[in-house]
Scaffold this motif. Structure first.
Motif, short mmCIF file in Angstrom:
data_model
loop_
_atom_site.label_atom_id
_atom_site.label_comp_id
_atom_site.label_asym_id
_atom_site.label_seq_id
_atom_site.Cartn_x
_atom_site.Cartn_y
_atom_site.Cartn_z
N GLN A 1 12.34 -9.17 10.73
CA GLN A 1 12.74 -9.20 9.32
C GLN A 1 11.55 -9.53 8.43
O GLN A 1 11.37 -8.93 7.37
N LEU A 2 10.71 -10.47 8.86
CA LEU A 2 9.54 -10.84 8.09
C LEU A 2 8.57 -9.66 8.00
O LEU A 2 8.04 -9.37 6.93
N SER A 3 8.35 -8.98 9.11
CA SER A 3 7.46 -7.82 9.11
C SER A 3 7.98 -6.75 8.18
O SER A 3 7.23 -6.15 7.42
N GLN A 4 9.27 -6.48 8.23
CA GLN A 4 9.86 -5.45 7.37
C GLN A 4 9.75 -5.86 5.91
O GLN A 4 9.45 -5.05 5.04
N GLN A 5 9.98 -7.13 5.62
CA GLN A 5 9.90 -7.62 4.24
C GLN A 5 8.47 -7.47 3.72
O GLN A 5 8.27 -7.06 2.58
N GLN A 6 7.48 -7.76 4.55
CA GLN A 6 6.09 -7.61 4.12
C GLN A 6 5.77 -6.15 3.84
O GLN A 6 5.06 -5.84 2.89
N ALA B 1 4.80 -4.69 0.14
CA ALA B 1 3.52 -4.01 -0.06
C ALA B 1 3.72 -2.68 -0.77
O ALA B 1 2.88 -2.24 -1.53
N GLY B 2 4.86 -2.06 -0.51
CA GLY B 2 5.15 -0.78 -1.15
C GLY B 2 4.33 0.34 -0.54
O GLY B 2 3.16 0.18 -0.27
N PRO B 3 4.96 1.48 -0.33
CA PRO B 3 4.26 2.59 0.32
C PRO B 3 3.38 3.39 -0.63
O PRO B 3 2.60 4.19 -0.21
N GLU B 4 3.49 3.13 -1.95
CA GLU B 4 2.76 3.94 -2.91
C GLU B 4 1.71 3.12 -3.63
O GLU B 4 1.85 1.92 -3.82
N LEU B 5 0.67 3.83 -4.06
CA LEU B 5 -0.38 3.21 -4.85
C LEU B 5 0.01 3.27 -6.33
O LEU B 5 0.71 4.18 -6.75
N SER B 6 -0.54 2.35 -7.09
CA SER B 6 -0.32 2.40 -8.54
C SER B 6 -1.09 3.60 -9.11
O SER B 6 -2.01 4.13 -8.49
N GLY B 7 -0.71 3.99 -10.31
CA GLY B 7 -1.39 5.10 -10.97
C GLY B 7 -2.87 4.81 -11.18
O GLY B 7 -3.73 5.68 -11.02
N ASP B 8 -3.17 3.57 -11.52
CA ASP B 8 -4.56 3.16 -11.73
C ASP B 8 -5.37 3.28 -10.43
O ASP B 8 -6.50 3.78 -10.44
N ALA B 9 -4.78 2.85 -9.33
CA ALA B 9 -5.47 2.94 -8.04
C ALA B 9 -5.69 4.40 -7.65
O ALA B 9 -6.76 4.76 -7.15
#
Length: 85
Positions: A54-59, A63-71
């Protein structure tokens, strides 16, 4: 002869890494049916494993699979500069 608690705890730990052979499974089940301490240890290992999943999945979720527009823009710009060289 019944399996020792030491052998049972070793198998409980090993089953987290590999499937136990049939003989190991049967001996472990017999031991756990007769030994409350090892049964409690087995439950604790299962709870620990579940908590870690559960902790691994939560991390991963945080983190999110996508980068921000700025990145994305910075990476695109760096790639363009690299191609110009």
């Amino acid at each position: 002869m019944m399996m020792s608690c030491r052998a049972a705890s070793r198998l409980l730990s090993e089953q987290q890494e590999r499937p136990l052979r049939l003989g190991e499974q049967l001996a472990l089940r017999l031991h756990l049916s007769l030994c409350g301490n090892c049964l409690q240890f087995a439950r604790q290992l299962t709870g620990l494993q579940l908590s870690l999943r559960q902790l691994s999945q939560q991390q991963l979720d945080d983190a999110g699979p996508e980068l921000s527009g700025d990145a994305r823009a910075r990476i695109a710009q760096a790639l363009q500069q690299y191609k110009r060289r």
